[in-house]
Write a protein that holds these residues in place. Sequence first.
Motif, PDB file in Angstrom:
ATOM      1  N   PHE A   3      -3.058  -6.606  17.112  1.00  0.00           N
ATOM      2  CA  PHE A   3      -3.619  -6.439  15.786  1.00  0.00           C
ATOM      3  C   PHE A   3      -3.518  -4.969  15.419  1.00  0.00           C
ATOM      4  O   PHE A   3      -4.000  -4.113  16.164  1.00  0.00           O
ATOM      5  N   LYS A   4      -2.882  -4.700  14.290  1.00  0.00           N
ATOM      6  CA  LYS A   4      -2.775  -3.321  13.842  1.00  0.00           C
ATOM      7  C   LYS A   4      -4.174  -2.795  13.557  1.00  0.00           C
ATOM      8  O   LYS A   4      -5.014  -3.503  13.012  1.00  0.00           O
ATOM      9  N   ARG A   5      -4.431  -1.572  13.945  1.00  0.00           N
ATOM     10  CA  ARG A   5      -5.753  -0.988  13.747  1.00  0.00           C
ATOM     11  C   ARG A   5      -6.129  -1.007  12.266  1.00  0.00           C
ATOM     12  O   ARG A   5      -5.332  -0.637  11.411  1.00  0.00           O
ATOM     13  N   VAL A   6      -7.316  -1.454  11.977  1.00  0.00           N
ATOM     14  CA  VAL A   6      -7.772  -1.585  10.600  1.00  0.00           C
ATOM     15  C   VAL A   6      -8.110  -0.215  10.017  1.00  0.00           C
ATOM     16  O   VAL A   6      -8.818   0.569  10.630  1.00  0.00           O
ATOM     17  N   ASN A   7      -7.568   0.058   8.853  1.00  0.00           N
ATOM     18  CA  ASN A   7      -7.953   1.237   8.087  1.00  0.00           C
ATOM     19  C   ASN A   7      -7.848   0.890   6.606  1.00  0.00           C
ATOM     20  O   ASN A   7      -7.396  -0.190   6.249  1.00  0.00           O
ATOM     21  N   ARG A   8      -8.245   1.760   5.760  1.00  0.00           N
ATOM     22  CA  ARG A   8      -8.324   1.429   4.331  1.00  0.00           C
ATOM     23  C   ARG A   8      -6.992   1.562   3.602  1.00  0.00           C
ATOM     24  O   ARG A   8      -6.849   1.025   2.513  1.00  0.00           O
ATOM     25  N   THR A   9      -6.034   2.269   4.140  1.00  0.00           N
ATOM     26  CA  THR A   9      -4.810   2.545   3.387  1.00  0.00           C
ATOM     27  C   THR A   9      -3.615   1.691   3.794  1.00  0.00           C
ATOM     28  O   THR A   9      -2.657   1.590   3.041  1.00  0.00           O
ATOM     29  N   ASP A  10      -3.623   1.092   4.965  1.00  0.00           N
ATOM     30  CA  ASP A  10      -2.487   0.295   5.431  1.00  0.00           C
ATOM     31  C   ASP A  10      -2.844  -1.184   5.444  1.00  0.00           C
ATOM     32  O   ASP A  10      -3.988  -1.548   5.733  1.00  0.00           O
ATOM     33  N   PRO A  11      -1.863  -2.055   5.169  1.00  0.00           N
ATOM     34  CA  PRO A  11      -2.156  -3.493   5.187  1.00  0.00           C
ATOM     35  C   PRO A  11      -2.380  -3.995   6.607  1.00  0.00           C
ATOM     36  O   PRO A  11      -1.847  -3.433   7.565  1.00  0.00           O
ATOM     37  N   GLU A  12      -3.162  -5.065   6.732  1.00  0.00           N
ATOM     38  CA  GLU A  12      -3.371  -5.684   8.040  1.00  0.00           C
ATOM     39  C   GLU A  12      -2.102  -6.412   8.463  1.00  0.00           C
ATOM     40  O   GLU A  12      -1.451  -7.077   7.648  1.00  0.00           O
ATOM     41  N   GLN A  13      -1.758  -6.280   9.723  1.00  0.00           N
ATOM     42  CA  GLN A  13      -0.573  -6.932  10.272  1.00  0.00           C
ATOM     43  C   GLN A  13      -0.899  -7.411  11.679  1.00  0.00           C
ATOM     44  O   GLN A  13      -1.653  -6.766  12.409  1.00  0.00           O
ATOM     45  N   ILE A  14      -0.296  -8.557  12.060  1.00  0.00           N
ATOM     46  CA  ILE A  14      -0.482  -9.095  13.401  1.00  0.00           C
ATOM     47  C   ILE A  14       0.894  -9.369  13.995  1.00  0.00           C
ATOM     48  O   ILE A  14       1.774  -9.908  13.317  1.00  0.00           O
ATOM     49  N   PHE A  15       1.061  -9.001  15.260  1.00  0.00           N
ATOM     50  CA  PHE A  15       2.332  -9.171  15.968  1.00  0.00           C
ATOM     51  C   PHE A  15       2.110  -9.975  17.252  1.00  0.00           C
ATOM     52  O   PHE A  15       1.012  -9.950  17.813  1.00  0.00           O
ATOM     53  N   VAL A  16       3.149 -10.663  17.714  1.00  0.00           N
ATOM     54  CA  VAL A  16       3.137 -11.305  19.024  1.00  0.00           C
ATOM     55  C   VAL A  16       4.322 -10.769  19.818  1.00  0.00           C
ATOM     56  O   VAL A  16       5.330 -10.344  19.243  1.00  0.00           O
TER      57      VAL A  16
END
Length: 150
Positions: A3-16
């Motif tokens: 899980f990409k680290r959550v922040n306010r400026t970048d979209p959420e992304q999930i990878f396998v």
Amino acid sequence: MLFKRVNRTDPEQIFVVVFNNEGATLSANNTCQLEMASASVDGVKARQPDTGNLFAFIGIVDAAIVDQAYGLVQVYGYRSTVTVFQTGTSQATGAALVPVAGAGYMATSAQTLASNTTITFLPIFAVLAESITDATASATVNVKAFIRAM
């Protein structure tokens, strides 16, 4: 899953993490599916989409994965580069994107049909996040999309 680290400026992304079992390199921005050959099924092996296996779609290859190596596949979130087939006609933002059997790209799918049409619905795993303008020839282009293959 990563899980990409959550922040306010970048979209959420999930990878396998997947293992490339295609026999060739899986190219960046292309589609991939789980390996469905019965002797190889383990939930980690991946390959280019095959005919009849489109519901095994995993997501979009993040960076090229050479044969018999591990790499990342994006399964959720905004992506600025997804390979899509340009049909020679305009394609609007929000169009449904489906994987294509035997190919590394996605294609738009018509969602409005006549009442007497018989169809097998394709699995919709992404939407086009920008319009594709009319072109004189059919070819693949890299465009923005939102992936939801989880």
